[in-house]
Structures are given as C-alpha cells and as structure tokens.
Scaffold this motif. Structure first.
Motif, mmCIF file in Angstrom:
data_model
loop_
_atom_site.group_PDB
_atom_site.id
_atom_site.type_symbol
_atom_site.label_atom_id
_atom_site.label_comp_id
_atom_site.label_asym_id
_atom_site.label_seq_id
_atom_site.Cartn_x
_atom_site.Cartn_y
_atom_site.Cartn_z
ATOM 1 N N TYR A 270 0.820 -1.154 0.003
ATOM 2 C CA TYR A 270 0.098 0.182 0.141
ATOM 3 C C TYR A 270 0.921 1.283 0.159
ATOM 4 C CZ TYR A 270 0.659 -0.465 5.175
ATOM 5 O OH TYR A 270 1.284 -0.614 6.321
ATOM 6 N N THR A 271 0.313 2.621 -0.195
ATOM 7 C CA THR A 271 1.110 3.676 -0.588
ATOM 8 C C THR A 271 1.423 4.617 0.914
ATOM 9 O OG1 THR A 271 -0.898 4.780 -1.154
ATOM 10 C CG2 THR A 271 0.554 3.522 -2.778
ATOM 11 N N ASP A 272 0.628 4.380 1.893
ATOM 12 C CA ASP A 272 0.562 5.326 2.840
ATOM 13 C C ASP A 272 0.368 4.962 4.090
ATOM 14 O OD1 ASP A 272 -1.232 8.432 3.900
ATOM 15 O OD2 ASP A 272 0.955 7.723 4.266
ATOM 16 N N LYS A 273 1.175 5.044 5.184
ATOM 17 C CA LYS A 273 0.962 4.442 6.408
ATOM 18 C C LYS A 273 0.624 5.573 7.552
ATOM 19 C CE LYS A 273 6.017 4.637 7.683
ATOM 20 N NZ LYS A 273 7.160 3.719 7.793
ATOM 21 N N GLN A 274 0.508 6.736 6.851
ATOM 22 C CA GLN A 274 -0.325 7.702 7.834
ATOM 23 C C GLN A 274 -1.751 7.907 7.580
ATOM 24 O OE1 GLN A 274 2.467 11.137 7.482
ATOM 25 N NE2 GLN A 274 4.028 10.489 9.027
ATOM 26 N N HIS A 275 -2.356 8.039 8.703
ATOM 27 C CA HIS A 275 -3.559 8.555 8.422
ATOM 28 C C HIS A 275 -4.402 7.490 7.813
ATOM 29 C CE1 HIS A 275 -2.064 12.590 9.700
ATOM 30 N NE2 HIS A 275 -1.600 12.720 8.540
ATOM 31 N N LEU A 276 -3.948 6.251 8.114
ATOM 32 C CA LEU A 276 -5.034 5.078 7.602
ATOM 33 C C LEU A 276 -6.494 5.089 8.125
ATOM 34 C CD1 LEU A 276 -2.417 2.348 7.207
ATOM 35 C CD2 LEU A 276 -3.455 3.425 5.488
ATOM 36 N N PRO A 277 -7.385 5.013 7.497
ATOM 37 C CA PRO A 277 -8.496 4.725 8.093
ATOM 38 C C PRO A 277 -8.803 3.369 8.685
ATOM 39 C CG PRO A 277 -8.778 4.390 5.607
ATOM 40 C CD PRO A 277 -7.453 4.944 5.978
ATOM 41 N N SER A 278 -9.741 3.174 9.702
ATOM 42 C CA SER A 278 -9.983 2.082 10.442
ATOM 43 C C SER A 278 -10.244 0.885 9.517
ATOM 44 C CB SER A 278 -10.856 2.128 11.489
ATOM 45 O OG SER A 278 -12.368 2.483 10.868
ATOM 46 N N LYS A 279 -10.816 1.001 8.447
ATOM 47 C CA LYS A 279 -10.881 -0.296 7.469
ATOM 48 C C LYS A 279 -9.675 -0.728 6.982
ATOM 49 C CE LYS A 279 -11.499 2.735 3.375
ATOM 50 N NZ LYS A 279 -12.524 3.112 2.402
ATOM 51 N N SER A 280 -8.796 0.234 6.744
ATOM 52 C CA SER A 280 -7.430 -0.395 6.347
ATOM 53 C C SER A 280 -6.498 -0.824 7.434
ATOM 54 C CB SER A 280 -6.775 1.128 5.740
ATOM 55 O OG SER A 280 -7.312 1.277 4.350
ATOM 56 N N LYS A 281 -6.599 -0.236 8.380
ATOM 57 C CA LYS A 281 -5.992 -0.848 9.690
ATOM 58 C C LYS A 281 -6.486 -2.277 9.719
ATOM 59 C CE LYS A 281 -4.811 3.600 11.791
ATOM 60 N NZ LYS A 281 -4.926 4.619 12.812
ATOM 61 N N ALA A 282 -7.831 -2.215 9.993
ATOM 62 C CA ALA A 282 -8.322 -3.544 10.177
ATOM 63 C C ALA A 282 -7.899 -4.756 9.290
ATOM 64 C CB ALA A 282 -9.963 -3.422 10.171
ATOM 65 N N PHE A 283 -7.842 -4.455 8.004
ATOM 66 C CA PHE A 283 -7.517 -5.280 6.881
ATOM 67 C C PHE A 283 -6.095 -5.766 7.223
ATOM 68 C CE2 PHE A 283 -6.015 -6.544 2.580
ATOM 69 C CZ PHE A 283 -6.605 -7.502 2.341
ATOM 70 N N ILE A 284 -5.085 -4.716 7.598
ATOM 71 C CA ILE A 284 -3.743 -5.191 7.555
ATOM 72 C C ILE A 284 -3.528 -5.922 8.832
ATOM 73 C CG2 ILE A 284 -1.534 -3.937 8.340
ATOM 74 C CD1 ILE A 284 -2.128 -1.401 6.788
ATOM 75 N N HIS A 285 -4.232 -5.743 9.941
ATOM 76 C CA HIS A 285 -4.101 -6.521 10.892
ATOM 77 C C HIS A 285 -4.583 -7.899 10.718
ATOM 78 C CE1 HIS A 285 -4.357 -7.455 15.414
ATOM 79 N NE2 HIS A 285 -5.438 -7.862 15.216
ATOM 80 N N PHE A 286 -5.713 -8.122 9.901
ATOM 81 C CA PHE A 286 -6.388 -9.385 9.706
ATOM 82 C C PHE A 286 -5.286 -10.107 8.756
ATOM 83 C CE2 PHE A 286 -8.809 -12.174 6.688
ATOM 84 C CZ PHE A 286 -9.633 -12.759 7.839
ATOM 85 N N ILE A 287 -4.718 -9.667 7.853
ATOM 86 C CA ILE A 287 -3.870 -10.198 6.998
ATOM 87 C C ILE A 287 -2.558 -10.594 7.720
ATOM 88 C CG2 ILE A 287 -2.310 -9.952 5.189
ATOM 89 C CD1 ILE A 287 -5.110 -10.325 4.067
ATOM 90 N N LYS A 288 -2.084 -9.962 8.652
ATOM 91 C CA LYS A 288 -0.924 -10.064 9.497
ATOM 92 C C LYS A 288 -1.162 -11.363 10.188
ATOM 93 C CE LYS A 288 1.450 -5.854 9.719
ATOM 94 N NZ LYS A 288 2.110 -4.587 10.730
ATOM 95 N N ASN A 289 -2.384 -11.352 10.633
ATOM 96 C CA ASN A 289 -2.730 -12.573 11.644
ATOM 97 C C ASN A 289 -3.029 -13.948 10.931
ATOM 98 O OD1 ASN A 289 -2.192 -10.858 14.066
ATOM 99 N ND2 ASN A 289 -4.286 -10.362 14.150
ATOM 100 N N LYS A 290 -3.233 -13.936 9.630
ATOM 101 C CA LYS A 290 -3.757 -14.920 8.878
ATOM 102 C C LYS A 290 -2.408 -15.408 8.262
ATOM 103 C CE LYS A 290 -8.045 -15.074 10.095
ATOM 104 N NZ LYS A 290 -8.537 -16.182 10.741
ATOM 105 N N ARG A 291 -1.259 -15.234 8.289
ATOM 106 C CA ARG A 291 -0.059 -15.692 7.776
ATOM 107 C C ARG A 291 -0.060 -17.217 7.480
ATOM 108 N NH1 ARG A 291 3.100 -11.293 9.951
ATOM 109 N NH2 ARG A 291 3.723 -9.771 8.210
ATOM 110 N N GLU A 292 -0.132 -18.048 8.367
ATOM 111 C CA GLU A 292 -0.139 -19.438 8.479
ATOM 112 C C GLU A 292 -1.181 -19.949 7.441
ATOM 113 O OE1 GLU A 292 0.089 -21.099 12.025
ATOM 114 O OE2 GLU A 292 1.708 -20.329 12.742
ATOM 115 N N GLU A 293 -2.421 -19.476 7.704
ATOM 116 C CA GLU A 293 -3.503 -19.964 7.063
ATOM 117 C C GLU A 293 -3.429 -19.526 5.494
ATOM 118 O OE1 GLU A 293 -7.596 -18.862 8.536
ATOM 119 O OE2 GLU A 293 -6.583 -18.873 10.395
ATOM 120 N N ILE A 294 -2.925 -18.347 5.076
ATOM 121 C CA ILE A 294 -2.355 -17.809 3.626
ATOM 122 C C ILE A 294 -1.555 -18.788 3.401
ATOM 123 C CG2 ILE A 294 -1.548 -16.166 2.463
ATOM 124 C CD1 ILE A 294 -2.615 -14.145 4.361
#
Length: 300
Positions: A270-294
């Motif tokens: 993604y392009t910007d790590k500042q001022h991310l909306p909560s929807k983007s933060k939720a997606f990043i957090h979700f993907i990070k926690n799903k590495r083994e399943e991925i």
C-alpha cells in the motif's frame, strides 16, 4: 480548517454580547478573542460589530453573516465527527488489486474477513498487470516479489511455491528426465503476463537455469492452464496451490521436485502508512494474523 476557530469566536461573542464572556465560555484569554475577531474582519473586509465603551452589538453585515457562520461551523463539526467515526470504526469500501490466481486461492480468507467486518465492502481488480496504486485508487495490492517500486510499503505475507506437473499418460509417453533441458522435447503449457512469457526456473546441481520453452499452449489464465494440463495437453509449471489437489488425487504427477527453487514472496502493499482509516488498519491486522492460513491456502 482555516478560520473555523475565528468563526466560533464570532458566534460566541454575538451570542453573549461580550468579548470577556465569550472568552470565559471558550476558556481563552480575552485578547485572543479580540485578535480572532480582528483577523476575521480583516479577512472579510467588513466590520462585524459596533463597539463603544459601554456596548457591543452586531453590525448590519454581522447580522447577515451570523446565520451563515453558524452553518459553516456546524458543517465543519459534522465533517470532523464523521472523520472521527470513520477513523475509529471499520466502515467503507476497500479496493484490492491482485492476480486472479491469488484471489481464487485466498477466497476463503476474504470471505472470513467480510463475515468479521460486515460494514466493510471489498472490490477486487483481478488484472495480472502491475498497476500504479495511486493512479488506480486501489487501497491495497497483493503482489509477487521481487518488487520494483521502493515507494510502496510492503508486508511479506507468505511464499508462493510452484510445481511442475503433467498428466500420467503424458509422462508415460516420454523418457525419464535427467536434466532440465530434457523438458525442451515435451509439449508444454506456458503462461504470460501482459505478453511477457514467463520462463521455467530450475535449480540443477547448484546452478540456476531459466528455460525458455516452446509451447503447445500459451495462456494468461492459470486456471485454464490447470484444466489443459488435466487433459494431457502438456507439462505445466504452476503455483502448487492450484494443482496439489490433483496431485493428491493422482490426476497429475509432480515432476522434478528437487529442481524447483524456493517460491516467490507474496506481499501486501500500500502507499501510505499515515492517517490510515480504520477499515485499512483492520485489513492489515487481519492479513498479518492470517499468515499461516494464507501459506496453506496458497500452497495446498
């Protein structure tokens, strides 16, 4: 927003009829209130109040501007409230770009995300073409490394492994493979990305070998390549996750496993790590926690 605090001071002075009372109401020094009113009058080029030593009243222009000032302040407050809500709550639409194969393999993961965040919508762009995220207005992309754009924020997610497979009848028609170049005599199913034909890469006796094969079939859709391999149209070099089921079933035979190099890293970018909306933060957090399943979904 510019001049919003000055407008608030103007409204409060008009409401209370006093600079001192407005200062107490806003918990500011009287001199600050006076300066804000002067700044606003200078910016507008009009006098908002009639001032004497004993009284303070709105000028004719001030009377006319007061309702509009209230509307502006109310609108700004609503914008701030809405922005705060969206920052604190995962709401809205996420635009995601990725190869169709990645979307296909990770479909259960995206379904789980939608079930968890029912207020978020997903829009997929499954083009295999590498796109400019800003130009395409995409929030995220899933891309296979190596990455060329150093301006992107890239989170490594999992390796995507590959397998060389062929139908049993095709294997029986050809002599055993003793080195990668023997595959040049086989009918092959090749894949391309925007016209770029992807070579077959092998590690043989410590040497990296890229084979530019002739082809019996050329496709830009890996799913089609899998189906044609199942029909015996040729050997195919494909993501393991697409073919592992058929290998397990005996419909395809995995070839030269010891020659297949380490897989390619899949990144969430993604392009910007500042001022991310909560929807983007939720997606990043979700993907990070799903590495083994991925990793399991990608590689069968």
């Amino acid at each position: 927003m510019k001049y919003s605090s000055e407008l608030v001071a103007f409204i409060e002075v008009a409401r209370l009829g006093s600079f001192a009372e407005a200062a107490r109401s806003l918990n500011l020094p009287t001199t600050t209130i006076s300066r804000k009113i002067q700044l606003l009058e200078t910016e507008l080029g009009v006098r908002l109040f009639n001032r004497t030593t004993r009284s303070l009243s709105l000028s004719e222009v001030g009377e006319r501007l007061l309702p509009r000032a209230k509307l502006v302040v109310d609108t700004v407050r609503e914008l701030k409230d809405e922005a705060t809500f969206h920052k604190a709550n995962p709401v809205g639409t996420l635009h995601i770009s990725a190869p169709a194969t990645v979307f296909s393999l990770l479909a259960p993961l995206f379904s789980e995300f939608l079930n968890k965040y029912s207020s978020i919508k997903l829009e997929f762009d499954s083009s295999s073409r590498t796109k400019d995220l800003t130009a395409e207005r995409a929030d995220f992309a899933l891309r296979l490394g190596p990455l060329n754009d150093s301006s992107l924020i890239a989170i490594p997610i999992s390796l995507l492994h590959y397998s060389l497979v062929a139908h049993k009848q095709l294997v029986e028609k050809h002599p055993p493979i003793s080195r990668p170049e023997d595959l040049l005599k086989w009918p092959c199913i090749l894949n391309h990305n925007d016209g770029l034909i992807l070579p077959w890469r092998f590690m043989f006796q410590g040497e990296s070998i890229d084979l530019n094969m002739d082809h019996s079939l050329l496709s830009d859709d890996l799913i089609i390549s899998v189906q044609m391999a199942l029909q015996g149209a040729g050997a195919a070099y494909l993501p393991t996750g697409l073919v592992q089921q058929y290998i397990d079933e005996g419909r395809l035979i995995s070839l030269c496993e010891e020659w297949i190099p380490r897989g390619r890293e899949l990144y969430l970018v993604y392009t910007d790590k500042q001022h991310l909306p909560s929807k983007s933060k939720a997606f990043i957090h979700f993907i990070k926690n799903k590495r083994e399943e991925i990793a399991v979904l990608l590689n069968g």
